[in-house]
Design a protein around this motif. Structure first.
Motif, PDB file in Angstrom:
ATOM      1  N   LYS A  41       0.831  -1.216   0.000  1.00 37.51           N
ATOM      2  CA  LYS A  41       0.000   0.000   0.000  1.00 37.51           C
ATOM      3  C   LYS A  41       0.864   1.263   0.000  1.00 37.51           C
ATOM      4  O   LYS A  41       1.859   1.327   0.719  1.00 37.51           O
ATOM      5  CB  LYS A  41      -0.927   0.004   1.223  1.00 37.51           C
ATOM      6  CG  LYS A  41      -0.178   0.121   2.531  1.00 37.51           C
ATOM      7  CD  LYS A  41      -1.106   0.076   3.743  1.00 37.51           C
ATOM      8  CE  LYS A  41      -0.302   0.373   5.000  1.00 37.51           C
ATOM      9  NZ  LYS A  41      -1.014   0.019   6.237  1.00 37.51           N
ATOM     10  N   ILE A  83      -6.081  -6.523   3.453  1.00 34.69           N
ATOM     11  CA  ILE A  83      -5.834  -6.439   4.894  1.00 34.69           C
ATOM     12  C   ILE A  83      -6.465  -5.196   5.516  1.00 34.69           C
ATOM     13  O   ILE A  83      -6.267  -4.924   6.697  1.00 34.69           O
ATOM     14  CB  ILE A  83      -4.315  -6.477   5.196  1.00 34.69           C
ATOM     15  CG1 ILE A  83      -3.591  -5.299   4.537  1.00 34.69           C
ATOM     16  CG2 ILE A  83      -3.713  -7.803   4.730  1.00 34.69           C
ATOM     17  CD1 ILE A  83      -2.137  -5.172   4.953  1.00 34.69           C
ATOM     18  N   ILE A 167      -4.773  -6.563  14.624  1.00 37.83           N
ATOM     19  CA  ILE A 167      -3.832  -5.433  14.652  1.00 37.83           C
ATOM     20  C   ILE A 167      -3.851  -4.895  16.087  1.00 37.83           C
ATOM     21  O   ILE A 167      -4.788  -4.202  16.468  1.00 37.83           O
ATOM     22  CB  ILE A 167      -4.266  -4.303  13.688  1.00 37.83           C
ATOM     23  CG1 ILE A 167      -4.600  -4.850  12.294  1.00 37.83           C
ATOM     24  CG2 ILE A 167      -3.196  -3.219  13.628  1.00 37.83           C
ATOM     25  CD1 ILE A 167      -5.300  -3.826  11.391  1.00 37.83           C
ATOM     26  N   MET A 197       3.480  -6.980  12.279  1.00 38.53           N
ATOM     27  CA  MET A 197       3.820  -6.003  11.260  1.00 38.53           C
ATOM     28  C   MET A 197       5.302  -5.665  11.437  1.00 38.53           C
ATOM     29  O   MET A 197       6.007  -6.360  12.168  1.00 38.53           O
ATOM     30  CB  MET A 197       2.913  -4.773  11.387  1.00 38.53           C
ATOM     31  CG  MET A 197       1.481  -5.185  11.588  1.00 38.53           C
ATOM     32  SD  MET A 197       0.123  -3.966  11.554  1.00 38.53           S
ATOM     33  CE  MET A 197       0.868  -2.387  11.528  1.00 38.53           C
ATOM     34  N   SER A 198       5.782  -4.608  10.789  1.00 33.62           N
ATOM     35  CA  SER A 198       7.223  -4.318  10.842  1.00 33.62           C
ATOM     36  C   SER A 198       7.772  -4.266  12.271  1.00 33.62           C
ATOM     37  O   SER A 198       8.865  -4.749  12.544  1.00 33.62           O
ATOM     38  CB  SER A 198       7.521  -2.991  10.141  1.00 33.62           C
ATOM     39  OG  SER A 198       7.322  -3.134   8.754  1.00 33.62           O
ATOM     40  N   ARG A 213       2.460  -9.499   8.137  1.00 38.06           N
ATOM     41  CA  ARG A 213       2.173  -8.454   7.143  1.00 38.06           C
ATOM     42  C   ARG A 213       3.181  -7.333   7.335  1.00 38.06           C
ATOM     43  O   ARG A 213       3.063  -6.533   8.252  1.00 38.06           O
ATOM     44  CB  ARG A 213       0.750  -7.917   7.344  1.00 38.06           C
ATOM     45  CG  ARG A 213      -0.334  -9.008   7.459  1.00 38.06           C
ATOM     46  CD  ARG A 213      -1.689  -8.379   7.752  1.00 38.06           C
ATOM     47  NE  ARG A 213      -1.672  -7.498   8.889  1.00 38.06           N
ATOM     48  CZ  ARG A 213      -1.956  -7.859  10.141  1.00 38.06           C
ATOM     49  NH1 ARG A 213      -2.307  -9.104  10.421  1.00 38.06           N
ATOM     50  NH2 ARG A 213      -1.898  -6.975  11.125  1.00 38.06           N
ATOM     51  N   GLY A 215       5.307  -4.059   5.877  1.00 37.78           N
ATOM     52  CA  GLY A 215       5.384  -3.008   4.864  1.00 37.78           C
ATOM     53  C   GLY A 215       6.691  -2.249   4.934  1.00 37.78           C
ATOM     54  O   GLY A 215       7.634  -2.493   4.172  1.00 37.78           O
ATOM     55  N   SER A 216       6.775  -1.314   5.881  1.00 42.06           N
ATOM     56  CA  SER A 216       7.916  -0.390   5.898  1.00 42.06           C
ATOM     57  C   SER A 216       9.277  -1.082   6.082  1.00 42.06           C
ATOM     58  O   SER A 216      10.270  -0.605   5.528  1.00 42.06           O
ATOM     59  CB  SER A 216       7.696   0.692   6.959  1.00 42.06           C
ATOM     60  OG  SER A 216       7.240   0.138   8.155  1.00 42.06           O
ATOM     61  N   ARG A 222       6.301   4.807   3.892  1.00 40.23           N
ATOM     62  CA  ARG A 222       5.326   5.082   2.839  1.00 40.23           C
ATOM     63  C   ARG A 222       5.255   6.573   2.529  1.00 40.23           C
ATOM     64  O   ARG A 222       5.420   7.396   3.407  1.00 40.23           O
ATOM     65  CB  ARG A 222       3.941   4.583   3.266  1.00 40.23           C
ATOM     66  CG  ARG A 222       3.814   3.094   3.209  1.00 40.23           C
ATOM     67  CD  ARG A 222       2.456   2.623   3.699  1.00 40.23           C
ATOM     68  NE  ARG A 222       2.341   2.634   5.142  1.00 40.23           N
ATOM     69  CZ  ARG A 222       2.751   1.657   5.944  1.00 40.23           C
ATOM     70  NH1 ARG A 222       3.309   0.577   5.459  1.00 40.23           N
ATOM     71  NH2 ARG A 222       2.586   1.735   7.252  1.00 40.23           N
TER      72      ARG A 222
HETATM   73  C1  LIG Z   1      -0.029  -0.969   6.730  1.00 35.45           C
HETATM   74  C2  LIG Z   1      -0.379  -2.264   7.350  1.00 35.45           C
HETATM   75  C3  LIG Z   1       0.618  -3.215   7.660  1.00 35.45           C
HETATM   76  C4  LIG Z   1       2.110  -2.970   7.448  1.00 35.45           C
HETATM   77  O1  LIG Z   1       2.582  -2.036   8.370  1.00 35.45           O
HETATM   78  P1  LIG Z   1       4.168  -1.777   8.560  1.00 35.45           P
HETATM   79  O2  LIG Z   1       4.261  -1.229   9.926  1.00 35.45           O
HETATM   80  O3  LIG Z   1       4.574  -0.825   7.494  1.00 35.45           O
HETATM   81  O4  LIG Z   1       4.844  -3.082   8.425  1.00 35.45           O
HETATM   82  C5  LIG Z   1       0.216  -4.427   8.191  1.00 35.45           C
HETATM   83  N1  LIG Z   1      -1.084  -4.696   8.429  1.00 35.45           N
HETATM   84  C6  LIG Z   1      -2.067  -3.821   8.142  1.00 35.45           C
HETATM   85  C7  LIG Z   1      -3.472  -4.202   8.420  1.00 35.45           C
HETATM   86  C8  LIG Z   1      -1.741  -2.574   7.599  1.00 35.45           C
HETATM   87  O5  LIG Z   1      -2.734  -1.715   7.324  1.00 35.45           O
END
Ligand SMILES: *Cc1c(COP(=O)(O)O)cnc(C)c1O
Length: 223
Positions: A41, A83, A167, A197-198, A213, A215-216, A222
């Motif tokens: 994203k 997600i 989350i 997450m990260s 999951r 991302g960063s 982002r």
């Molecule tokens: C954005 C997002 C992530 C990834 O987050 P990071 O901290 O960048 O790894 C994981 N899960 C959900 C539901 C998100 O919206």
């Protein structure tokens, strides 16, 4: 895509995979039991191209329209996971686009998804999102209602549920939330857990995550 960007994305991915493997091994699990979902994203196209070039095939997106724009034309041989929250009026598009929807959290959405999946003759694998921190602004079924909701998804709506997703609240230790999600999954006979997450994916692996999951930590911050 520059060679430098390609190298740095490949190195970031390898570092995350190594940390997942180490956390799995340390808790007596096989590294291969944890799937890395790359959360793409809001990332620019050059970073996406660099990630695709590493061989990463599983991506997570939190908006239907953004995912359609980014992935619609190159959907083949990828696994796409939703997600982020899903509005009922986007259910048809989501069923057509995604391999996994991780954010099923209310009867209305279950009903609409059941209709769309029947209409399409098949559809995505489904996870129920649990709001383990009971945060009012966050999506997800609250823990005390999770068992009944999962039962309704399976019974009333005839949906197959593959696992649970959460989350945790940003300001709290994630471990207890991951433990709670794992306990709800266990008593409902669900084997898949999307958590981490990260900032906390290694903790999630220790608590039994089957997918994380990230991302960063993979792509950078982002835009
Ligand atoms: C954005 C997002 C992530 C990834 O987050 P990071 O901290 O960048 O790894 C994981 N899960 C959900 C539901 C998100 O919206």
């Amino acid at each position: 895509m520059t060679a430098t960007l390609q190298a740095s994305i490949a190195a970031a991915r390898q570092a995350v995979l190594d940390r997942i493997a180490a956390a799995a091994t340390a808790s007596g699990r096989a590294p291969g039991d944890v799937t890395l979902v790359a959360v793409s994203k809001q990332q620019p196209e050059d970073r996406i191209a660099a990630m695709l070039a590493t061989g990463q095939t599983i991506f997570g997106e939190n908006r239907v329209q953004e995912a359609q724009d980014r992935w619609g034309a190159r959907r083949n041989s990828l696994e796409l996971r939703l997600i982020g929250p899903l509005q009922s009026n986007k259910a048809r598009e989501a069923v057509a686009l995604f391999d996994v929807i991780e954010t099923l959290d209310r009867p209305k959405l279950a009903a609409v998804l059941a209709d769309e999946i029947q209409r399409a003759g098949g559809g995505p694998r489904l996870f129920v999102q649990v709001n383990t921190g009971e945060e009012p602004q966050k999506a997800g079924v609250i823990p005390t209602e999770a068992d009944a909701f999962i039962a309704a998804c399976r019974g009333e709506f005839g949906l197959q549920i593959e696992g649970l997703m959460c989350i945790p609240p940003e300001a709290e230790a994630a471990g207890p939330h991951f433990a709670l999600l794992a306990a709800i999954a266990r008593r409902n006979g669900l084997e898949r857990l999307s958590m981490g997450m990260s900032a906390d994916f290694e903790t999630a692996v220790r608590f039994g995550a089957t997918s994380v999951r990230v991302g960063s930590a993979l792509f950078g911050t982002r835009g």
